[in-house]
Motif scaffolding. Structure first.
Motif, PDB file in Angstrom:
ATOM      1  N   PRO A 166      -7.451  15.224  15.924  1.00  0.00           N
ATOM      2  CA  PRO A 166      -6.260  14.589  15.333  1.00  0.00           C
ATOM      3  C   PRO A 166      -5.001  14.796  16.169  1.00  0.00           C
ATOM      4  N   ILE A 167      -4.840  15.979  16.773  1.00  0.00           N
ATOM      5  CA  ILE A 167      -3.665  16.237  17.606  1.00  0.00           C
ATOM      6  C   ILE A 167      -3.778  15.439  18.914  1.00  0.00           C
ATOM      7  N   TRP A 168      -4.977  15.359  19.456  1.00  0.00           N
ATOM      8  CA  TRP A 168      -5.178  14.542  20.657  1.00  0.00           C
ATOM      9  C   TRP A 168      -4.831  13.084  20.386  1.00  0.00           C
ATOM     10  N   LEU A 169      -5.226  12.578  19.225  1.00  0.00           N
ATOM     11  CA  LEU A 169      -4.943  11.189  18.886  1.00  0.00           C
ATOM     12  C   LEU A 169      -3.436  10.953  18.812  1.00  0.00           C
ATOM     13  N   ARG A 170      -2.703  11.902  18.249  1.00  0.00           N
ATOM     14  CA  ARG A 170      -1.238  11.773  18.181  1.00  0.00           C
ATOM     15  C   ARG A 170      -0.642  11.748  19.588  1.00  0.00           C
ATOM     16  N   ALA A 171      -1.084  12.675  20.434  1.00  0.00           N
ATOM     17  CA  ALA A 171      -0.576  12.706  21.806  1.00  0.00           C
ATOM     18  C   ALA A 171      -0.983  11.453  22.572  1.00  0.00           C
ATOM     19  N   PHE A 172      -2.172  10.955  22.292  1.00  0.00           N
ATOM     20  CA  PHE A 172      -2.670   9.757  22.964  1.00  0.00           C
ATOM     21  C   PHE A 172      -1.826   8.541  22.581  1.00  0.00           C
ATOM     22  N   VAL A 173      -1.465   8.446  21.306  1.00  0.00           N
ATOM     23  CA  VAL A 173      -0.626   7.343  20.847  1.00  0.00           C
ATOM     24  C   VAL A 173       0.749   7.419  21.492  1.00  0.00           C
ATOM     25  N   GLN A 174       1.321   8.621  21.544  1.00  0.00           N
ATOM     26  CA  GLN A 174       2.639   8.779  22.158  1.00  0.00           C
ATOM     27  C   GLN A 174       2.609   8.443  23.645  1.00  0.00           C
ATOM     28  N   ALA A 175       1.482   8.719  24.292  1.00  0.00           N
ATOM     29  CA  ALA A 175       1.382   8.461  25.731  1.00  0.00           C
ATOM     30  C   ALA A 175       1.338   6.975  26.046  1.00  0.00           C
ATOM     31  N   THR A 176       0.945   6.161  25.068  1.00  0.00           N
ATOM     32  CA  THR A 176       0.877   4.722  25.310  1.00  0.00           C
ATOM     33  C   THR A 176       2.244   4.044  25.241  1.00  0.00           C
ATOM     34  N   LYS A 177       3.302   4.845  24.884  1.00  0.00           N
ATOM     35  CA  LYS A 177       4.675   4.329  24.800  1.00  0.00           C
ATOM     36  C   LYS A 177       4.730   3.203  23.761  1.00  0.00           C
ATOM     37  N   ALA A 178       4.796   1.951  24.194  1.00  0.00           N
ATOM     38  CA  ALA A 178       4.718   0.860  23.228  1.00  0.00           C
ATOM     39  C   ALA A 178       3.314   0.870  22.637  1.00  0.00           C
ATOM     40  N   THR A 179       3.238   1.020  21.310  1.00  0.00           N
ATOM     41  CA  THR A 179       1.948   1.265  20.669  1.00  0.00           C
ATOM     42  C   THR A 179       0.958   0.143  20.951  1.00  0.00           C
ATOM     43  N   ASP A 180      -0.133   0.482  21.597  1.00  0.00           N
ATOM     44  CA  ASP A 180      -1.234  -0.435  21.855  1.00  0.00           C
ATOM     45  C   ASP A 180      -2.246  -0.243  20.730  1.00  0.00           C
ATOM     46  N   TRP A 181      -2.161  -1.110  19.717  1.00  0.00           N
ATOM     47  CA  TRP A 181      -2.970  -0.890  18.523  1.00  0.00           C
ATOM     48  C   TRP A 181      -4.462  -1.005  18.796  1.00  0.00           C
ATOM     49  N   ALA A 182      -4.857  -1.839  19.695  1.00  0.00           N
ATOM     50  CA  ALA A 182      -6.274  -1.948  20.029  1.00  0.00           C
ATOM     51  C   ALA A 182      -6.780  -0.635  20.616  1.00  0.00           C
ATOM     52  N   LEU A 183      -5.980  -0.019  21.478  1.00  0.00           N
ATOM     53  CA  LEU A 183      -6.359   1.253  22.075  1.00  0.00           C
ATOM     54  C   LEU A 183      -6.359   2.368  21.038  1.00  0.00           C
ATOM     55  N   VAL A 184      -5.367   2.345  20.150  1.00  0.00           N
ATOM     56  CA  VAL A 184      -5.298   3.356  19.085  1.00  0.00           C
ATOM     57  C   VAL A 184      -6.501   3.236  18.159  1.00  0.00           C
ATOM     58  N   MET A 185      -6.891   2.020  17.804  1.00  0.00           N
ATOM     59  CA  MET A 185      -8.041   1.822  16.927  1.00  0.00           C
ATOM     60  C   MET A 185      -9.341   2.255  17.604  1.00  0.00           C
ATOM     61  N   ALA A 186      -9.431   2.075  18.908  1.00  0.00           N
ATOM     62  CA  ALA A 186     -10.609   2.550  19.629  1.00  0.00           C
ATOM     63  C   ALA A 186     -10.688   4.067  19.584  1.00  0.00           C
ATOM     64  N   ALA A 187      -9.555   4.744  19.806  1.00  0.00           N
ATOM     65  CA  ALA A 187      -9.534   6.202  19.729  1.00  0.00           C
ATOM     66  C   ALA A 187      -9.836   6.679  18.313  1.00  0.00           C
ATOM     67  N   SER A 188      -9.326   5.970  17.309  1.00  0.00           N
ATOM     68  CA  SER A 188      -9.597   6.332  15.919  1.00  0.00           C
ATOM     69  C   SER A 188     -11.075   6.157  15.583  1.00  0.00           C
TER      70      SER A 188
END
Length: 280
Positions: free
Chosen positions: A229-251
């Motif tokens: 869960p913490i990695w996912l938060r950091a991963f989302v922040q690293a994408t700057k402008a939220t890439d929802w497709a990438l976030v959903m893949a990580a989720s």
């Protein structure tokens, strides 16, 4: 309208209600997976893509390319495994003690379990952090496991106590009359009937430890100590402008181990329930 048609109508309405609940529960999961298989440019398009008609695995490739994923996955599996085993062992022993034996302060212990569950876990973050810091357990798997075990134990004890109370002690006494020792009667008669309870509480402990965010965020502050869960938060922040497709893949990647765990235990849960009904 006679009684039988009324029952048929009520059964139809109940089935329809069940279908609505199932669809409402599964649709967010489907939408997460569907979004993860679309390119980022198609996620917010109008009309929406109800199925992955522009199928791509690029989002998963980028998620797996992140250096912190494997480390976070290992940390989550280690913490969850320790929490699951320890919680089941301690809850099993405690539930047997409060259900099968009469001792002083037994009622106080049961009430204390209920009171502990009423306390918001977030209210104890500072105290927990200071205790772990004094024990030099900050940023360690053992330290976070201690916290998770304490979090899930009250519920697992209370749940298993209900399963133990539902198994008549007369079954053990009958086995002892037939020649079994007390220990043998427990392991041969009572323990198999407790299998559904152990699996149900194990699923709860697994999900709680796997998805917990707040304590992991406070205790695991180093990048190499992050859980998923913490990695996912950091991963989302690293994408700057939220890439929802990438976030959903990580989720989706984060949700897969939970699904696999449930698929492994659900058959045993069902067989255990049937076996318990027959033996009871």
């Amino acid at each position: 309208m006679t009684v039988r048609p009324r029952r048929a109508v009520s059964r139809v309405f109940l089935n329809l209600a069940a279908i609505v609940v199932i669809v409402a529960s599964l649709f967010p999961v489907y939408w997460m997976v569907n979004t993860s298989l679309l390119p980022a440019s198609s996620v917010r398009s109008t009309p929406p893509h109800w199925w992955p008609d522009q199928f791509t695995l690029k989002n998963y490739q980028e998620a797996f390319a992140d250096d912190g994923l494997v480390t976070a996955l290992f940390n989550s599996m280690a913490v969850t495994g320790i929490t699951l085993v320890a919680a089941l062992v301690f809850a099993f022993l405690a539930s047997i003690a409060v259900s099968r034996y009469r001792f002083r302060s037994r009622t106080t212990f049961i009430v204390a379990i209920l009171v502990i569950q009423m306390i918001p876990a977030e209210a104890m973050i500072i105290s927990v952090f200071r205790v772990l810091d004094g024990w030099y357990l900050i940023n360690t798997i053992i330290g976070l496991s201690f916290v998770y075990i304490a979090m899930v134990l009250p519920f697992t004890i209370w749940t298993l106590r209900g399963f133990v109370n539902g198994i008549p002690a007369d079954l053990e006494e009958a086995a002892m009359i037939d020649g079994c020792s007390r220990t043998g009667a427990f392991w041969r008669i009572t323990f198999p009937l407790l299998a559904p309870g152990l699996i149900a509480t194990g699923v709860f402990a697994f999900i709680q430890a796997w998805n917990e965010f707040v304590f992991a965020l406070v205790i695991m502050t180093r990048p190499e100590a992050m859980t998923l869960p913490i990695w996912l938060r950091a991963f989302v922040q690293a994408t700057k402008a939220t890439d929802w497709a990438l976030v959903m893949a990580a989720s989706t990647i984060m949700a897969v181990p939970v699904i696999i765990f449930f698929l492994i235990v659900q058959h045993r849960m069902s067989s255990g329930l049937v076996a318990g009904a027959v033996k009871g």
